[in-house]
Structure formats: C-alpha cells, structure tokens
Design an enzyme around this catalytic site. Structure first.
Site, PDB file in Angstrom:
ATOM      1  N   GLY A 290      50.872  39.518  41.147  1.00 48.73           N
ATOM      2  CA  GLY A 290      50.350  38.376  41.898  1.00 48.73           C
ATOM      3  C   GLY A 290      50.487  37.131  41.040  1.00 48.73           C
ATOM      4  N   ARG A 328      37.993  29.148  37.942  1.00 48.56           N
ATOM      5  CA  ARG A 328      38.353  30.105  36.884  1.00 48.56           C
ATOM      6  C   ARG A 328      37.787  29.748  35.513  1.00 48.56           C
ATOM      7  NH1 ARG A 328      42.752  31.168  35.238  1.00 48.56           N
ATOM      8  NH2 ARG A 328      42.462  33.380  34.832  1.00 48.56           N
ATOM      9  N   CYS A 359      27.591  19.758  41.389  1.00 49.69           N
ATOM     10  CA  CYS A 359      26.283  19.719  40.738  1.00 49.69           C
ATOM     11  C   CYS A 359      25.996  21.014  40.007  1.00 49.69           C
ATOM     12  CB  CYS A 359      25.213  19.435  41.773  1.00 49.69           C
ATOM     13  SG  CYS A 359      25.468  17.816  42.465  1.00 49.69           S
TER      14      CYS A 359
HETATM   15  C1  LIG Z   1      44.707  41.926  41.438  1.00 46.56           C
HETATM   16  C2  LIG Z   1      45.593  43.080  41.636  1.00 46.56           C
HETATM   17  C3  LIG Z   1      46.972  42.941  41.490  1.00 46.56           C
HETATM   18  C4  LIG Z   1      47.623  41.665  41.039  1.00 46.56           C
HETATM   19  O1  LIG Z   1      47.229  41.375  39.736  1.00 46.56           O
HETATM   20  P1  LIG Z   1      47.900  40.150  38.940  1.00 46.56           P
HETATM   21  O2  LIG Z   1      47.191  40.146  37.644  1.00 46.56           O
HETATM   22  O3  LIG Z   1      47.662  38.933  39.755  1.00 46.56           O
HETATM   23  O4  LIG Z   1      49.346  40.480  38.805  1.00 46.56           O
HETATM   24  C5  LIG Z   1      47.743  44.042  41.769  1.00 46.56           C
HETATM   25  N1  LIG Z   1      47.199  45.214  42.165  1.00 46.56           N
HETATM   26  C6  LIG Z   1      45.863  45.377  42.298  1.00 46.56           C
HETATM   27  C7  LIG Z   1      45.335  46.679  42.747  1.00 46.56           C
HETATM   28  C8  LIG Z   1      45.026  44.323  42.038  1.00 46.56           C
HETATM   29  O5  LIG Z   1      43.706  44.503  42.153  1.00 46.56           O
END
Ligand SMILES: *Cc1c(COP(=O)(O)O)cnc(C)c1O
Length: 456
Positions: A290, A328, A359
């Site tokens: 991701g 984050r 706030c």
């Molecule tokens: C969050 C997640 C991802 C993606 O993780 P990244 O660190 O954004 O690459 C992939 N698989 C599962 C099961 C996740 O929970």
C-alpha cells in the site's frame, strides 16, 4: 525536502509536480490540498511487476486500498493490472463503483460483518482472506446456503513481527489478526476448510508489519510459511496454490529512512521461496503493498498563517490544516520533510516546528523542520503524504477535508472535491423539539424558584 518522482523546482523557484506549478494549484484549488503524482504511482506499480517478471515465479501484485482509496485510484490500479485488496464495505463499494473487476478484488479484515460478507459474495469478489474461526464457519454457512463456494486464503501469524529495523520471533504471536501457526490453529482451520461444503481453500496469507527496510523479516516469514505448506501437503495432502506475503515495504519519509529498491525485496522473496520450497511445487506468490505504491507520490500543500516564538525554545509556524488531514505525526510519531513551495530555491535558514490549526497540543505536523525564513502567506509543502493521510482524514473540530488532485504530464485533475460547509451538515438531523422557535425555550428552574422565595 527530498524531491520524489516528478517533483522539481521550476524556473520561478516554485515546487512543480507532474509538470504542474504548485503555486498555481494553490490559487486554483485552494489549500490545504493533497497533490498526487500519478506518474510516480504508476511507476511504483510497474517496479513491482517488472521485478517479479525478472523472477521465475508466478505472481500477482495487489494494491492495499486502505493506504488511499478513491474512484480515480481504483481506475489506476485496474489499468496497471494489479489486484485490489479491500477491508470494508466502503472500500469494496468504491472499487465496484469504479468498475474494478470483482474477480480481481479480495476481502481482508478481522471482523467482516455479515452484511459485508453478503455484499462481497453477491458482488463475486475473487477471494476472502479468512482471519478467524468465527468467520470461517460463517462464510462456509453463507456460501453453502447460496450453493456456491467461497474461495479463501487463511491469514496466518507466522510468529515473525517486523519492528522496522529489527524482527521479533515470538512463539505465541500476540496479534488480533489471523490464525496462529505455532499452536496448530492454522492446521485446524485447514482441516475445517477442506471438509467444508462452502469453502475452497487456495492457500495462505501473512503480513509481518509495515515500513520495513530490510529483507530478513520476509525471509524468516517465508521460511515459516513454506514449513506450513509442507506440513499441509504431507499430513493433509493439501497443495498450496497461493501464498500471499502481504505488504509493508518501506519508503523514504526523511533521511533517516533507507528503503531498499523494490527489486531487492522481490529478489529476497524469490530466494526465500526457492529455499523454502526446495524440490516442491512453488505456489503463486502474491504481495499487497500500500504505502510503497502511493506514499511518496503524495504531497500536501498548506498556507502558512500565524507564528509563535517561545524564546530560547522553539518557533511554531501554524498552517491551515493539521491532524485532521494528517494524523500520522500525532498517532505514530511519524516524521516528515517540508519546503516552501513558493520559494523552493532559497536555502534553509531556520529551524521551526509546523503546527496544525486544531484544538489539541498534539496537533503537530513536523517537529524541527529547516526552512528559509517563513512568512505569513507562504505555501508549505509536506512530502510523502500519499499513504494513510487522506484515508485517515477526519472532521475533528468540524474542519473540512481537503481536495485531492492528480497531477500528470502538466495537467491537474480534481479527484476528490474539497468538502463544503454544507457537507459537514449532510448527516445531521434536527429533531422537531430542538428546532428554533418550535419548542418552549424556558423551563422554570426549581432551584432558582426556591431561592427566589427564600430571599424575601
Ligand atoms: C496494511 C496492510 C497492507 C499494506 O501495508 P503497507 O505497509 O501499506 O504496504 C497489506 N496487507 C495487510 C494485511 C495490511 O494490513
């Protein structure tokens, strides 16, 4: 600020992304603004695919929606030929509305509701990553009732956990996700699936963490997963078709971060798989990044407003967004880099801390950024905000969520419009008795009445 992807400083000294001058984007769309370098996203996807092409593995690369999910993003994932991982009805709905082929979508999550399972079955999603025994029996029952078979992977906790720079191997993995390997839970789940009427077991899934900078954790996890596949073959005659190794590949937020090229991760995966499956049939290998697809492609543009100097301590610069568009820093002590988008060629002269406008004392975006002398009205760009920013954004303080623009080859396209004040009220309901002028406003207060008589 490190310039990722197509980012550069143009002849006017302005930050330019995807061939678009960000100062002009601020005029056109306003700030705060999420700016996304589309070419960089496509390039990262292709790096994964190309790296797997260099191996002899059969593979699929998926994109984890949770990092950033919009209709436009789903279209890009589809165009680039990746699979799509979703974890909620909302992510599934977005993908389906974008025309993403359902058979290339798969459903993750540790507590998929009955309604979500129903929706996904009806849509014909490619498979489910089943997380626990409750879901295993639920899905079996639901598919059996519909006289269909749900294709599944079993999410497994292999007992390897990545903590960015090191790996902990735990006997009993303490995690809310997945079937435990060490205690034999996953074997029990395999037996259940194999004897079920509504499930078609295809293999296993594991995900060892996020923002991982080394290959060792993947190698360890692959070793465990290969052992699991071997055990299933030898004791249950089950041949694994798919082995999904999750995501978690690291990116560069600041100069402390030293991610490996995508090809190194993929090479380590190939090596690990070859070693783990010596002489046995190798399953199709899946990954589901991701952050490493969208993280570096995003830059958030803010307008600088007020400043506060705490003498001898620090200078705070406040911008027109904050933890509602980027939680984050507050959530994970994440560290970002920034630059002045309108004065990109000027050398840094001071160290300041970038605060949001919400706030909450913890509403900080960057502690100690080095910038040229910042003035009211400057445009501040924060890089690497493509993942887990828009997708985690919220309306705290009833602040409106920013717009999202995709920037590609000199053109900008709005892919999420800025929320309006009216949008903030769209789910509010006002009961009749609270409507202005409809209810009695004054209720006699018995305490005041008593005090009134007593003063006589
Ligand atoms: C969050 C997640 C991802 C993606 O993780 P990244 O660190 O954004 O690459 C992939 N698989 C599962 C099961 C996740 O929970």
């Amino acid at each position: 600020m490190y310039l990722h992807g197509t980012s550069r400083i143009n002849e006017q000294g302005h930050l330019e992304i995807g061939g678009c001058d960000t100062v002009k984007l601020a005029e056109q769309y306003g700030t705060p603004l999420y700016m996304v370098d589309e070419a960089h996203i496509r390039n990262r996807m292709r790096q994964f695919v190309d790296a797997f092409e260099q191996t002899c593995l059969s593979y699929q690369v998926a994109y984890a929606s949770k990092a950033f999910s919009t209709l436009a993003m789903c279209r890009i994932v589809d165009e680039e030929g990746l699979l799509l991982d979703v974890v909620s009805d909302g992510e599934l709905y977005t993908a389906l509305q974008a025309g993403f082929p359902p058979e290339r979508i798969y459903f993750h999550g540790n507590n998929k509701t009955l309604a979500e399972l129903d929706m996904a079955l009806a849509a014909g999603v490619g498979l489910f990553v089943v997380d626990n025994f409750t879901e295993l029996t639920r899905l079996d029952r639901m598919a059996t009732e519909q006289e269909s078979k749900a294709r599944i992977l079993l999410r497994t906790t292999p007992g390897v956990e990545a903590h960015t720079h090191d790996y902990i191997q735990t006997g009993q993995e303490d995690s809310k996700f997945g079937f435990d390997y060490q205690s034999g839970q996953v074997i029990e789940a395999v037996q259940y699936a194999l004897s079920s009427s509504g499930l078609e077991l295809l293999g296993f899934h594991c995900h060892i963490g996020s923002q991982i900078f080394e290959t060792e954790g993947f190698s360890l996890a692959i070793g465990k997963m290969a052992d699991l596949c071997k055990e299933c073959l030898e004791s249950l005659g089950f041949q694994t078709t798919i082995l999904n190794l999750g995501g978690g590949f690291g990116i560069r937020y600041n100069d402390q971060d030293q991610p490996l090229p995508v090809s190194n991760y993929v090479q380590a995966i190939e090596d690990g798989v070859r070693k783990g499956f010596q002489g046995r049939e190798i399953p199709e290998i899946w990954v589901e990044p991701g952050r490493s697809i969208v993280g570096e492609a995003g830059t958030t543009l803010y307008t600088v407003g007020t400043m506060k100097e705490v003498p001898g301590v620090r200078k705070y610069i406040a911008v027109d967004g904050g933890m509602n568009d980027n939680p984050r820093t507050a959530l994970y002590q994440a560290s970002y880099e920034a630059m002045l988008a309108n004065r990109g060629a000027e050398p840094p002269t001071e160290t300041v801390s970038i605060a949001g406008k919400l706030c909450e004392s913890g509403d900080m975006l960057i502690w100690d950024a080095t910038l040229p002398n910042v003035k009211d009205g400057d445009l501040l760009a924060v890089s690497c905000t493509g993942a887990y920013n828009y997708s985690m954004s919220n309306n705290y303080n009833r602040v409106r969520r920013p717009a999202v623009v995709f920037l590609y080859e000199g053109k900008s396209d709005l892919v999420v419009r800025r929320e309006s004040l009216l949008d903030l009220l769209q789910n509010d309901q006002l009961p009749d008795r609270l409507k202005k002028g409809q209810a009695p406003h004054h209720q006699p207060n018995p305490i005041l009445e008593v005090e009134g008589t007593g003063s006589e």
